[in-house]
Motif scaffolding. Structure first.
Motif, PDB file in Angstrom:
ATOM      1  N   GLY A 109       1.109  -1.323   0.006  1.00 35.52           N
ATOM      2  CA  GLY A 109      -0.011  -0.040  -0.005  1.00 35.52           C
ATOM      3  C   GLY A 109       0.687   1.254  -0.088  1.00 35.52           C
ATOM      4  O   GLY A 109       0.618   2.274   0.542  1.00 35.52           O
ATOM      5  N   VAL A 157      -0.275 -10.582   2.931  1.00 41.99           N
ATOM      6  CA  VAL A 157      -0.570 -11.785   2.137  1.00 41.99           C
ATOM      7  C   VAL A 157       0.393 -12.574   2.261  1.00 41.99           C
ATOM      8  O   VAL A 157       1.650 -12.573   1.729  1.00 41.99           O
ATOM      9  CB  VAL A 157      -0.953 -11.236   0.700  1.00 41.99           C
ATOM     10  CG1 VAL A 157      -1.165 -12.118  -0.441  1.00 41.99           C
ATOM     11  CG2 VAL A 157      -1.871 -10.069   0.736  1.00 41.99           C
ATOM     12  N   TRP A 172       9.410   6.862  -9.627  1.00 43.19           N
ATOM     13  CA  TRP A 172       8.816   7.442 -10.844  1.00 43.19           C
ATOM     14  C   TRP A 172       8.194   6.038 -11.518  1.00 43.19           C
ATOM     15  O   TRP A 172       6.870   5.885 -11.645  1.00 43.19           O
ATOM     16  CB  TRP A 172       9.743   8.122 -11.755  1.00 43.19           C
ATOM     17  CG  TRP A 172       8.849   8.527 -12.903  1.00 43.19           C
ATOM     18  CD1 TRP A 172       8.073   9.581 -13.137  1.00 43.19           C
ATOM     19  CD2 TRP A 172       8.765   7.789 -14.020  1.00 43.19           C
ATOM     20  NE1 TRP A 172       7.201   9.518 -14.244  1.00 43.19           N
ATOM     21  CE2 TRP A 172       7.737   8.367 -15.042  1.00 43.19           C
ATOM     22  CE3 TRP A 172       9.255   6.590 -14.749  1.00 43.19           C
ATOM     23  CZ2 TRP A 172       7.482   8.008 -16.192  1.00 43.19           C
ATOM     24  CZ3 TRP A 172       8.755   6.162 -15.880  1.00 43.19           C
ATOM     25  CH2 TRP A 172       7.919   6.833 -16.877  1.00 43.19           C
TER      26      TRP A 172
HETATM   27  P1  FAD Z   1       7.203   0.236  -1.685  1.00 41.57           P
HETATM   28  O1  FAD Z   1       6.746   1.638  -1.887  1.00 41.57           O
HETATM   29  O2  FAD Z   1       8.419  -0.188  -0.915  1.00 41.57           O
HETATM   30  O3  FAD Z   1       5.785  -0.539  -1.156  1.00 41.57           O
HETATM   31  C1  FAD Z   1       5.938  -1.886  -0.739  1.00 41.57           C
HETATM   32  C2  FAD Z   1       4.644  -2.234   0.179  1.00 41.57           C
HETATM   33  O4  FAD Z   1       4.443  -3.410   0.303  1.00 41.57           O
HETATM   34  C3  FAD Z   1       5.741  -2.069   1.732  1.00 41.57           C
HETATM   35  O5  FAD Z   1       4.938  -1.051   2.438  1.00 41.57           O
HETATM   36  C4  FAD Z   1       5.516  -3.390   2.190  1.00 41.57           C
HETATM   37  O6  FAD Z   1       5.391  -3.718   3.534  1.00 41.57           O
HETATM   38  C5  FAD Z   1       4.428  -4.163   1.532  1.00 41.57           C
HETATM   39  N1  FAD Z   1       4.146  -5.440   1.641  1.00 41.57           N
HETATM   40  C6  FAD Z   1       5.512  -6.180   0.929  1.00 41.57           C
HETATM   41  N2  FAD Z   1       4.992  -7.587   0.827  1.00 41.57           N
HETATM   42  C7  FAD Z   1       3.595  -7.795   1.452  1.00 41.57           C
HETATM   43  C8  FAD Z   1       2.739  -8.726   1.610  1.00 41.57           C
HETATM   44  N3  FAD Z   1       3.330  -9.960   1.370  1.00 41.57           N
HETATM   45  N4  FAD Z   1       1.395  -8.336   2.116  1.00 41.57           N
HETATM   46  C9  FAD Z   1       1.202  -7.221   2.262  1.00 41.57           C
HETATM   47  N5  FAD Z   1       1.879  -6.123   2.086  1.00 41.57           N
HETATM   48  C10 FAD Z   1       3.341  -6.456   1.579  1.00 41.57           C
HETATM   49  N6  FAD Z   1      12.943   6.757  -5.177  1.00 41.57           N
HETATM   50  C11 FAD Z   1      13.134   7.915  -5.864  1.00 41.57           C
HETATM   51  O7  FAD Z   1      12.934   7.766  -7.132  1.00 41.57           O
HETATM   52  N7  FAD Z   1      13.659   9.054  -5.428  1.00 41.57           N
HETATM   53  C12 FAD Z   1      14.051   9.337  -4.037  1.00 41.57           C
HETATM   54  O8  FAD Z   1      14.448  10.313  -3.483  1.00 41.57           O
HETATM   55  C13 FAD Z   1      13.913   8.096  -3.133  1.00 41.57           C
HETATM   56  N8  FAD Z   1      14.194   8.215  -1.933  1.00 41.57           N
HETATM   57  C14 FAD Z   1      14.175   7.172  -1.009  1.00 41.57           C
HETATM   58  C15 FAD Z   1      14.641   7.021   0.408  1.00 41.57           C
HETATM   59  C16 FAD Z   1      14.441   5.989   0.961  1.00 41.57           C
HETATM   60  C17 FAD Z   1      14.858   6.004   2.441  1.00 41.57           C
HETATM   61  C18 FAD Z   1      13.770   4.854   0.539  1.00 41.57           C
HETATM   62  C19 FAD Z   1      13.819   3.471   1.450  1.00 41.57           C
HETATM   63  C20 FAD Z   1      13.320   4.845  -0.685  1.00 41.57           C
HETATM   64  C21 FAD Z   1      13.449   5.716  -1.777  1.00 41.57           C
HETATM   65  N9  FAD Z   1      13.219   5.774  -2.991  1.00 41.57           N
HETATM   66  C22 FAD Z   1      13.271   6.753  -3.803  1.00 41.57           C
HETATM   67  C23 FAD Z   1      12.579   4.599  -3.849  1.00 41.57           C
HETATM   68  C24 FAD Z   1      11.160   4.619  -3.597  1.00 41.57           C
HETATM   69  O9  FAD Z   1      10.632   4.694  -2.522  1.00 41.57           O
HETATM   70  C25 FAD Z   1      10.626   3.271  -4.246  1.00 41.57           C
HETATM   71  O10 FAD Z   1      11.273   2.909  -5.569  1.00 41.57           O
HETATM   72  C26 FAD Z   1       9.072   3.211  -4.378  1.00 41.57           C
HETATM   73  O11 FAD Z   1       8.584   3.257  -2.840  1.00 41.57           O
HETATM   74  C27 FAD Z   1       8.804   1.558  -4.619  1.00 41.57           C
HETATM   75  O12 FAD Z   1       7.338   1.461  -4.590  1.00 41.57           O
HETATM   76  P2  FAD Z   1       6.898  -0.032  -4.479  1.00 41.57           P
HETATM   77  O13 FAD Z   1       5.504   0.440  -4.571  1.00 41.57           O
HETATM   78  O14 FAD Z   1       7.280  -1.008  -5.449  1.00 41.57           O
HETATM   79  O15 FAD Z   1       7.288  -0.475  -3.004  1.00 41.57           O
END
Ligand code: FAD
Length: 444
Positions: free
Chosen positions: A8, A80, A301
């Motif tokens: 989420g 999940v 992005w």
């Molecule tokens: P996430 O945003 O990590 O969300 C995934 C979520 O899924 C998590 O909350 C997790 O708990 C949940 N999840 C996983 N498995 C399960 C399951 N089995 N059941 C239920 N829930 C689950 N990117 C940039 O482009 N610029 C930046 O400046 C930048 N700065 C960053 C700084 C930090 C400290 C961090 C940690 C990341 C940064 N990023 C940045 C990277 C960016 O945050 C990620 O690329 C982005 O959040 C990816 O989105 P996502 O939905 O794939 O994963």
């Protein structure tokens, strides 16, 4: 139609909101194993350093707020744990009660993200001052450690974006920071001569750099870090930020194909091998926009873009993901460091012919105060003029030059077209011949 989303934050929350905007009737259920949804991952280092003073500014949406606003079923602290593809169901563990239950889906979207890599370095289990940074609970732990233990010295392991942002924010708190990086440069997307400018700046700002020196072991509960060269660093805390690995357990257990570094394989519509299961964000394999090879590019992005496209595709709209260019930017103290596309190291490794040019124009008219040189490197194919990548380091005006070049690349403009871009000019912002125009002229 019932759509179930796993995760989420960046990708998952974006997909959920877009799904609702496109279809008022669909049943949308979002599972997040953590307490918080839709938080600002990218802001976490700045909250630790105090630039963002209020914790609640990091929480972009609450479970109640988003459920109500978008009329969806959001369940936090709900992991999940299994996908039953044959019966189109997922199994969820309620982390409050440890109860397990099932939920059916018509379409399933996986956006589980990537987790910090934590290798089995000797002594790591006893290092109770060692932290990784991914989410709000990690942030709270780091902040409370810093606030309550009179921290004087910190070691940051890994000179990537998060490592450098943490180094700066810890220095802002008056902490003496040592940065340990196993390769001989920080910021892998940069080529070494560009990274050298960042090294110099880090040293000027008081960061002790250990480059080309990996961590060998931790001693004394993590208050002593031994590096491969034989030296050791005494420290009050450690930030381990050496990269991330995809959260692929669900996909793997469901026999979905995995690719580079264990990422989930998807097609151009972001569907896994199972057409009813989509995957997006940090966890997936993407195609490198420049060189066409499969890769992992964990950035915000792509996760947001893919979240939107997936919702479009589920609703029968045209939705094709065109690959990831890796456009990225970071503030490193007074410098801005940004890049897009491929660097020279990658082009060499793949034997792709290129020419590199370097220019050092001032960010805006030299006679107007506040300008500073930008080191701009442009990589292109001399035969076709195709732009392959760019990197820039400077104090001001770096962001827009890289963004203009990234736009040119997506629009298939050649390096020659850069001469002809009519860009905004007044002395406080640029020169009548913008640095991007100059790059075009120098490229010929
Ligand atoms: P996430 O945003 O990590 O969300 C995934 C979520 O899924 C998590 O909350 C997790 O708990 C949940 N999840 C996983 N498995 C399960 C399951 N089995 N059941 C239920 N829930 C689950 N990117 C940039 O482009 N610029 C930046 O400046 C930048 N700065 C960053 C700084 C930090 C400290 C961090 C940690 C990341 C940064 N990023 C940045 C990277 C960016 O945050 C990620 O690329 C982005 O959040 C990816 O989105 P996502 O939905 O794939 O994963």
């Amino acid at each position: 139609q019932k759509i179930v989303i796993v995760g989420g934050v960046a990708g998952g929350a974006t997909a959920a909101a877009r799904l609702r905007r496109l279809n008022e009737q669909a049943e949308i259920v979002l599972f997040e194993k953590g307490e918080y949804i839709s938080f600002a991952n990218c802001g976490l280092p700045y909250y630790i350093g105090g630039t963002i003073p209020q914790r609640d500014k990091l929480l972009l949406q609450s479970v109640e707020g988003m459920s109500k606003k978008f009329n969806m079923d959001i369940r936090n602290l709900s992991e999940v744990i299994r996908i039953d593809r044959a019966n189109k169901k997922v199994v969820i563990k309620d982390l409050r009660t440890n109860n397990e239950y099932e939920e059916s889906y018509d379409k399933l979207i996986l956006s589980p993200g990537a987790k910090p890599i934590k290798p089995a370095i000797p002594g790591i289990e006893d290092a109770n001052n060692l932290f990784t940074l991914r989410n709000i609970p990690d942030t709270d732990k780091i902040k409370s450690h810093v606030d309550t233990n009179n921290i004087k010295k910190a070691v940051v392991i890994g000179g990537g974006f998060i490592g450098l942002e943490m180094a700066e924010n810890l220095v802002d708190l008056g902490i003496d920071v040592s940065l340990i990086e196993a390769s001989n440069q920080v910021m892998a997307p940069l080529d070494s001569e560009m990274a050298a400018m960042v090294h110099e700046h880090l040293v000027q700002k008081g960061v002790t750099l250990h480059l080309g020196d990996g961590v060998q072991s931790f001693e004394a509960n993590g208050t002593k870090v031994n590096v491969t060269s034989g030296a050791h660093v005494d420290t009050d805390m450690i930030i381990l930020s050496i990269g991330v690995t995809p959260e692929n357990t669900l996909a793997k257990d469901a026999d979905l194909a995995l690719g580079v570094r264990g990422t989930i394989v998807v097609n151009e519509h972001l569907q896994t091998e199972d057409e009813d299961i989509y995957a997006i964000g940090d966890a997936i394999q993407v195609t490198d926009y420049v060189n066409g090879t499969p890769t992992m590019i964990p950035l915000a992005w792509p996760a947001n873009r893919q979240g939107r496209l997936v919702a479009d595709h589920i609703n029968g709209l045209q939705a094709t993901y065109n690959g990831t260019m890796g456009t990225a930017i970071a503030k490193v103290f007074d410098l801005t460091v940004a890049s897009t596309g491929n660097n020279e190291k990658t082009l060499q490794r793949l034997n792709i012919p290129y020419r590199a040019i370097h220019i050092h124009p001032v960010s805006h008219a030299g006679y107007y105060p506040g300008g500073a040189p930008i080191a701009l490197k442009l990589l292109f194919d001399e035969q076709t003029g195709r732009i392959l990548g760019a990197q820039a380091v400077g104090k001001t005006g770096v962001d827009k030059r890289i963004d203009v070049i990234a736009t040119a690349m997506k629009g298939n403009l050649t390096v020659h077209d850069l001469q002809d871009l009519e860009l905004a000019y007044a002395p406080p912002y640029s020169s009548a011949k913008d640095p991007v125009n100059m790059a075009g002229y120098v490229a010929g």
